[in-house]
Structures are given as structure tokens and as C-alpha cells.
Design a protein around this motif. Structure first.
Motif, short mmCIF file in Angstrom:
data_model
loop_
_atom_site.label_atom_id
_atom_site.label_comp_id
_atom_site.label_asym_id
_atom_site.label_seq_id
_atom_site.Cartn_x
_atom_site.Cartn_y
_atom_site.Cartn_z
N ASN A 1 14.42 -0.52 19.54
CA ASN A 1 14.21 -0.18 21.16
C ASN A 1 15.21 0.92 21.27
O ASN A 1 14.42 2.22 22.07
CB ASN A 1 13.86 -1.77 22.06
CG ASN A 1 12.84 -2.19 21.85
OD1 ASN A 1 12.92 -2.11 21.12
ND2 ASN A 1 13.38 -3.39 22.48
N LEU A 2 16.48 0.92 21.89
CA LEU A 2 17.00 2.17 21.87
C LEU A 2 16.81 3.56 21.82
O LEU A 2 16.68 4.90 22.12
CB LEU A 2 18.79 1.70 22.33
CG LEU A 2 19.58 0.77 23.41
CD1 LEU A 2 20.84 0.58 22.61
CD2 LEU A 2 19.08 0.23 24.39
N CYS B 1 13.18 4.63 22.52
CA CYS B 1 13.38 5.65 24.15
C CYS B 1 14.02 6.89 23.94
O CYS B 1 13.44 7.60 24.27
CB CYS B 1 13.96 4.66 24.42
SG CYS B 1 13.47 3.13 25.17
N ALA B 2 15.02 7.23 22.92
CA ALA B 2 15.70 8.07 22.38
C ALA B 2 14.88 8.93 22.61
O ALA B 2 14.78 10.07 22.34
CB ALA B 2 16.76 8.29 21.93
N PHE C 1 10.90 8.75 22.37
CA PHE C 1 10.51 9.20 23.23
C PHE C 1 11.09 10.33 24.41
O PHE C 1 10.53 11.25 25.30
CB PHE C 1 10.01 7.93 24.09
CG PHE C 1 9.56 8.23 25.51
CD1 PHE C 1 8.23 8.77 26.00
CD2 PHE C 1 9.75 7.87 27.22
CE1 PHE C 1 7.39 9.20 27.03
CE2 PHE C 1 9.12 8.39 28.09
CZ PHE C 1 8.31 9.10 28.24
N GLY C 2 12.82 10.07 24.52
CA GLY C 2 13.12 11.27 25.59
C GLY C 2 13.51 12.82 24.74
O GLY C 2 14.09 13.33 24.79
N ASP D 1 15.30 13.05 22.34
CA ASP D 1 17.08 12.92 22.00
C ASP D 1 17.18 12.67 20.90
O ASP D 1 17.14 11.16 20.14
CB ASP D 1 17.26 12.31 23.05
CG ASP D 1 19.25 11.72 23.02
OD1 ASP D 1 19.40 13.14 22.44
OD2 ASP D 1 19.60 10.58 23.75
N ASN E 1 18.92 11.49 18.86
CA ASN E 1 20.39 9.91 19.20
C ASN E 1 20.64 9.54 17.79
O ASN E 1 20.27 8.62 17.25
CB ASN E 1 20.04 9.16 20.45
CG ASN E 1 21.63 8.31 21.01
OD1 ASN E 1 22.44 7.88 19.70
ND2 ASN E 1 21.34 8.04 21.79
N LEU F 1 8.76 4.06 21.91
CA LEU F 1 8.50 3.71 22.94
C LEU F 1 8.51 4.17 24.19
O LEU F 1 9.71 5.01 24.96
CB LEU F 1 10.39 2.36 23.44
CG LEU F 1 9.80 1.16 24.00
CD1 LEU F 1 8.14 0.34 24.16
CD2 LEU F 1 11.38 0.24 23.96
N THR F 2 7.03 4.40 25.00
CA THR F 2 7.62 4.68 26.29
C THR F 2 6.43 3.88 27.45
O THR F 2 6.85 3.28 26.72
CB THR F 2 5.96 5.45 25.82
OG1 THR F 2 5.17 4.96 25.99
CG2 THR F 2 6.46 6.45 24.35
N TYR F 3 7.04 4.94 28.71
CA TYR F 3 6.63 4.29 29.71
C TYR F 3 4.66 3.45 29.41
O TYR F 3 4.65 2.54 30.12
CB TYR F 3 5.72 5.37 30.86
CG TYR F 3 7.45 6.50 31.27
CD1 TYR F 3 8.45 5.25 31.45
CD2 TYR F 3 7.20 7.53 31.44
CE1 TYR F 3 9.43 5.99 31.71
CE2 TYR F 3 8.09 7.69 31.96
CZ TYR F 3 9.56 6.90 31.68
OH TYR F 3 10.51 8.27 32.67
N TYR G 1 3.64 2.89 26.51
CA TYR G 1 3.27 1.01 25.52
C TYR G 1 2.96 0.37 26.82
O TYR G 1 2.83 -1.14 27.14
CB TYR G 1 4.62 1.14 24.79
CG TYR G 1 4.63 0.03 24.13
CD1 TYR G 1 4.24 0.07 22.86
CD2 TYR G 1 6.01 -1.06 24.52
CE1 TYR G 1 4.57 -0.99 22.20
CE2 TYR G 1 5.92 -1.97 24.04
CZ TYR G 1 5.07 -2.38 22.50
OH TYR G 1 5.61 -3.90 22.09
N VAL G 2 4.20 0.39 27.61
CA VAL G 2 4.81 -0.75 28.80
C VAL G 2 3.70 -0.52 29.64
O VAL G 2 3.47 -2.43 29.85
CB VAL G 2 6.16 -0.44 29.33
CG1 VAL G 2 6.69 -1.75 30.63
CG2 VAL G 2 7.50 -0.61 28.47
#
Lengths: 405, 405
Positions: free
Chosen positions: A311-312, A315-316, A318-319, A321, A323, A392-394, A396-397
Motif C-alpha cells: 500500500n505504501l 500511495c507513492a 499516486f503521489g 513519487d 519511492n 492507491l488513490t482517494y 479507490y477509498v
């Protein structure tokens, strides 16, 4: 499993020309229908029927490995066990999952109605459902809808069938391959990305008019799903209803080499899988994670899946990044063979981590496009594998928080 | 492992009175300091030192099982291997992870500076770091900071140490237990929830003045982490820097029964774990998932973790949706022994799924409070386990999308 047959390699599959205009009625010997019969409150199309007119009626199928499986899965697993299917009936607007014995009876009644309309054995009818879990299907609408569907069967009906199995999908998914030798494969699929299975199901129907022996059909389907749908990874959540059903009519009269057939089938499945991924509503990026230099195919897959499920990391992306620390941390949780000091990580071709140390400047990586390619080289062997996932995005949540099963 | 010793049961642990005012300097024989030395650009406290003044200097430690581990983990694993530690030095503002041989040299230099200030062996100094991955530490500031920290050591310094190891934490985490027999255990922890390890690290330092044999110390720590930090589950992401270090001074002169000590240590660790969970910045719910009626402890844990790691379930809880279908689908992916037709699922005490069928009305479930309790009864044995997690929220995505490692 430590290796992959050459006919299933990335190179072999990308050499196959898959088109997105054809569908289950592209191969000869098939008719289909798709229409609205009142299962969905919205009035959108919700019932599909795909019929094999032969001469052959060979079939193969794979289903969810989840131990909690829906009534239609139980029914269709039995129906397809003998390798013979005449038809598949599919409904959206209700998953018929966790509905107990009554739900199983509903699947049986649906098959009986189809068999009656087609004058075939009830055991040769597969049933697929998708939609809400824990709710009974409106059987009156469904059964009279089956009769309507039988009446509307057409050799051009594939696209309508693709339309009728949509739930949160924004586009219908179709794919086909036509061989220069005159045989073809077609398919339709339903699923808004494996990453956002808000209605928790992937349904796929595949057809072919190639003359393929039942055993080869089964082998080809298992191989095809292993390099396509099984690699569109997500959170590892498998639904209660996932079904992939393949029927062969043999109507082309041509018997291709089994490996040639398997390659084409895998290419069609992979294309459908990528269509599912691209339609993941909440997603902002489609991510291809390739692990190479692995000691075995299993090692490559284990590392790629570990990254895809992190998940981390998601999320990265999505940003925007790159990472690499999260890619490394995910790889570090696996048992795959590698030495930390030899690892390379690339984001869209930029080697941000090289030979176990900080590599090129991360600011050189541009993640603004939807397609993202992450490559990790283990430098420990000759095997490689690619797994696809979404970020993983807003949204999706939001989609999965506001959806109520 | 199929069972848990009775002294580690939920009942035994909840019977222990843990306070959140005490810390690592609650036990006799310890001094600590926490201060700002210029590692963080913000000027916030960033260096902590915890020193054991004896008479004993027994120690035990557990570290991340991630194969990609930071330099301080490598250093401290070696330093603690002989069961003897004089001090732990911790910095926030930089993880010193993926920094290669230079990074390891930085950890060694830090230990040398502490050993010089305390006049002890360099091999008796553990080092912990937390912060950005892939960035070298500002060693000049850090080393002169060590000297300052030695000068500020105090028997009341525990809370300052707790403060100095915070990164994205919004509150410092401290816990202690004092036995009627005069011995005590204290701890400090760092981590903004395991679910949102934006800085990817959980650090814990525990102290005791009980006279515990080194072997019993090690056993007690392993048992304590297995029923506390290991059960605060999330996405299964383990960081490069996770460290839990326990030091015993023996200064109380009292030697408790080893099981009594282990119970108290586990209770302190569980309380710290729940503090980490409650501080998960992005989270809106703290979720306790209890699986009971399992054939073994392993079965109970496998099912509970499978639910805790299911993104669809976690999104549903964010949406205050008692989505039992997702709980079942998660359980269905495990190998645990159960029959589908016997399962029960409860959300905050409401049996929404009973004996394999739709149970009480889901509208009876109120998920508006932060604390959520999900219970699944497998009806297949006498074992049970609880795993804690958070929901998956917009803010979780935001925090981890905008953070750059």
C-alpha cells in the motif's frame, strides 16, 4: 514451477495481434444476446447469453480459489467438470453469493430455463452472476428474461453480451484474435480493475472455432490465466464469483498446433486483463512491475507481487513519487534469492537505485503519465515476470467506502 | 505453534494495570535524556539516550525481519547479541537506511561517541534511527549532540526521550507497570500507527529493574512482541528500521516469577502497540478483529490477519459499512479449518452473519465510534486471537502519497 514455456513468454504474447472490436461471436458457431430484463433497478442491460452451436461443444473453465464461493460458481464448476458446455448465461445486478441453498436453487432454475429454451441438457449450461453479495436474485424477471434472450440470440450478439455484464465498468471489454489459417478466438470480460472490485467479480467468457482437443483446451486455459488474469494483481482479494469459461465450437474445421493456440489464447486473456486494469475507476496509474534476473519464475513473481500489494508503494505512485525505498522494503519481505548489494531499481527507465546504492537523481523520473513501469533486477538468474497493478488513490477509498455489499 | 501459554492470554494481560505516565526511567537504575541537536530541520527534539546504571546490564532485542534493514539495525543486532547493553542512543530525522558502508560507519561512530561519554564498551551501545530512507545523517550535529545528551542524563529524563524519537507522531508514547513487590517495567515507543508508517519505523525501548535471568529476558521479550506489536497489523509492510530493545538493571533487587514478568512485559508492550494504533494519523477507526472457535492459534491468526490486510474491508469500515461479505471473502482465502455453513460474523456485537446465512439486520450496527470490534467465530475449536488494525482512509492515502522517502 521454475520456468515458463517459450510460447508463453512476453515476446511470444506481444507478437500476437489482438483486436478490441471482436468478441465471443467472432469465432464461427456462436450466437449471443445481451439485454435489459429488469434485474438492475437502473434499467440497464443485465442479462447475457452465449451459445455454442457446434459442431463441437468442448469447454474448460477456471473459477475463484476463494473457499467462500457463490452459488453460480458451485453450479458452473459441476456443469463444466465433464468438459462439455452448450451455453453460458450471465447476469449482472446480483452476485447470488452467500445466499445458501436457496441461492443454489436459483442458479439451477436459471440453467433449467436456458436448457429448456435451447433444448439441451441442463448440465451443459454454465451460470455466472455479478453484483451485490447476500441478496437473492429477482427470479421472475430473470427467468422470463432468459426466454427473451433465447429469442434474441444472434451471430452478431457478442457486443451486446459484453454490455450486459457490466457493473461499475465504464466501458465494455472485448478482444479477439483471428489466425491467418482461418480459426479465431474471442472474449468478453467484466470487471472494473482487479484493484477496485467494488462489485467484487471478474467474469470472462472466451470462445473459439478452432478444433482443439478437450485436454489441450484445459491446458491452454490454465496457462493463459496464469500469465494474464493471475498477474493483474491488486490487494490479493479474490472474489466469491470470479469465473473464466472457454467454449470451443470447432466450426473452423482447423486444428492448430496446441502451443500456437495456447499463445493466442494467452494474448487475448492478457489484453482483456489490461482492459480491466485500465478501467479501475479509482485508479490514476496503471503500473507494470517487472522483476528480472530472478533465480526462478516463482522468485520473480513473489517479488513482483510483494511490490504490487504494498500500500505504501501504491500511495507513492499516486503521489508521482518514485519511492524506491518502498520497492526495496517490499522485496525485503520475500524469500526470493538475491543479495541486497546487487539490486537495481528503475522507474520509467531511470535507475534510481543501482548495485545496492543510491543511483540516478530521482528528480529525473516523470510519473505524470498513467502508464508506469517499475523494473527490479535481482541479478541472480535468468527468469523474469511482470505483474500489473494500479495505484492507491482517494477515489479507490471513496468507491469502496461508499459501496455497500 | 497451536496454543498460547495461559499467562499470555487476553484475560491475563488485561488484568495488568498499565499506566501511561511512567516511562523508561520509572524502573530504578536508569537515566535518560531527550533534546534537539539539529538533525531535524524543524528544530524539534531529535536525539534520545537511555542508560542502564545497573547493577545488571542484561538486555534482549528483536528487530525487523525485513531483509533490507538499516545500518543501525545491523549495528544493534551485533551489539545486543551477547545479551549485554549499557545504553541505547536513538535519533529521529534520518533512518540511515540504504546508505551502504558509509551508513554503517555512521552508526559505529555514534556508538563510539556514546561509549566515550559513558566510559563503557562500544559493543554495549545500541543505536536506533528513524526518518528518511536513503539519506546520510548529519554526523557533526549528531556527535556533538551525543555529548550534550550525556550531560543531560537524568532519572526523570524518560518523557524527554519519548519526545525526541517522534516523527509523524502527534503524541509521545509511554507506558509502565509497577509491581506491588517493588519492581517495575517502563517503555517508550515511536510510530504513527503501523498502518501509516510514513517514516516507516517503529522504535521501542523497554526497561526493568527486576532481576531477570538473561534467557528469561529474551523469552519474555519474544513472547511479549508476539502478542503485542506483531498483532498490530496493517498492510504487512515491515520497515527497514523496526527495533524493540529491553534492558534490565536489576536495581529493585527483586526476582519475580518469570511468567509473572512475561505477563507484565506483554501488557506494557500491548499498551504501547495500541497507542501506536490510536495515533495512526490517517485513520478514522481502530479495529480489533477477534477470531475465535479456531482449531489452532495459527488458524485464528491467519484468518484475523487476512481480514486486517483486506483493503476492501478497511475501506468499508471507513465508510461505516458493516460489510460482512468482505470479512467472509477474506476468510475464504485462508487455509484455516472451518466449514462455511458454521461461520458467524459480529460487528460491534451484532450478529450480521449467523451459521452461514444472513443474520441480524445490518442497520443495527453503529460504526460511528472510533473503536470497532469485529468477531468471527469459526466454530471449529477452542483457540482465539485478536489482531488490531486501522481503516483505509483518504488521509492515509494523502499522507503516504505526499511523503517522499
Amino acid at each position: 514451477m521454475t520456468g515458463l514455456a517459450p510460447h508463453l513468454s512476453d515476446e511470444s504474447l506481444t507478437a500476437i495481434a489482438v483486436e478490441r472490436t471482436g468478441s465471443v461471436t467472432t469465432p464461427k458457431g456462436f450466437r449471443a444476446a445481451g439485454l435489459a430484463v429488469g434485474i438492475k433497478a437502473s434499467g440497464n442491460p443485465d442479462l447475457a447469453l452465449v451459445v455454442n452451436d457446434g459442431p463441437l461443444q468442448d469447454a474448460a473453465a477456471v473459477f475463484t480459489s476463494n473457499r467462500i464461493f457463490a452459488a453460480p460458481v458451485q453450479w458452473s464448476r459441476d456443469a463444466s467438470a465433464d468438459g462439455v458446455l452448450k451455453a453460458v448465461v450471465l447476469n449482472s445486478g446480483g452476485a447470488n453469493a452467500c445466499t445458501g441453498k436457496d441461492g443454489l436453487a436459483d442458479s439451477a432454475k436459471t440453467a433449467v430455463q436456458v436448457a429448456s429454451g435451447l433444448d439441451c441438457a441442463v448440465g451443459d449450461v454454465a451460470v455466472c452472476s455479478t453484483g451485490l453479495i447476500g441478496v437473492r436474485l429477482p427470479m421472475e424477471a430473470l427467468l422470463s428474461g432468459v426466454d427473451q434472450a433465447v429469442g434474441q440470440l444472434s451471430p452478431q450478439g457478442g457486443p451486446n453480451a459484453a454490455q450486459a455484464i457490466m457493473t461499475t465498468d465504464t466501458v465494455r471489454k472485448m478482444a479477439s484474435y483471428t489466425s491467418p489459417d482461418g480459426w479465431s478466438i474471442g472474449g468478453i470480460a467484466k470487471g472494473a480493475g482487479m484493484l477496485a472490485p467494488a462489485l467484487a467479480t471478474m467474469l470472462v467468457v472466451l470462445t473459439t472455432d478452432a478444433d482443439v482437443k478437450p485436454l489441450a483446451l484445459d491446458t491452454a486455459l490454465k496457462q493463459a490465466t496464469s500469465v494474464s488474469f493471475d498477474r493483474v494483481d491488486s490487494d490479493g482479494c479474490q472474489s466469491t464469483n470470479d469465473s473464466v469459461i472457454l467454449m470451443s465450437s470447432g466450426a473452423s474445421g482447423y486444428a492448430p498446433d496446441p502451443r500456437e493456440f495456447a499463445t493466442a489464447l494467452a494474448a487475448v486473456c492478457r489484453d482483456l486483463g489490461l482492459q480491466l486494469l485500465a478501467d479501475a475507476e479509482g485508479a490514476a496509474h496503471d503500473i507494470a512491475i517487472t522483476v528480472k534476473g530472478a533465480a526462478s519464475l516463482d522468485d520473480a513473481l513473489e517479488v513482483a507481487r510483494s511490490i504490487a500489494r504494498n500500500n505504501l508503494f501504491k500511495c507513492a505512485i499516486f503521489g508521482n513519487d518514485p519511492n524506491w525505498g518502498r520497492v526495496l522494503a517490499a522485496a525485503g519481505t520475500t524469500k526470493a534469492a538475491f543479495e541486497v548489494e546487487n539490486l537495481d531499481v528503475f522507474f520509467n527507465g531511470v535507475g534510481v537505485y543501482r548495485q545496492g546504492a543510491i543511483g540516478e537523481d530521482r528528480s529525473l523520473v516523470d510519473l505524470s503519465a498513467r502508464q508506469v513501469e517499475v523494473v527490479m533486477d535481482l541479478h541472480h538468474g535468468a527468469h523474469q515476470a511482470t505483474v500489473w497493478t494500479n495505484d492507491l488513490t482517494y477515489d479507490y477509498v471513496k468507491e469502496n467506502a461508499e459501496y455497500s455489499s
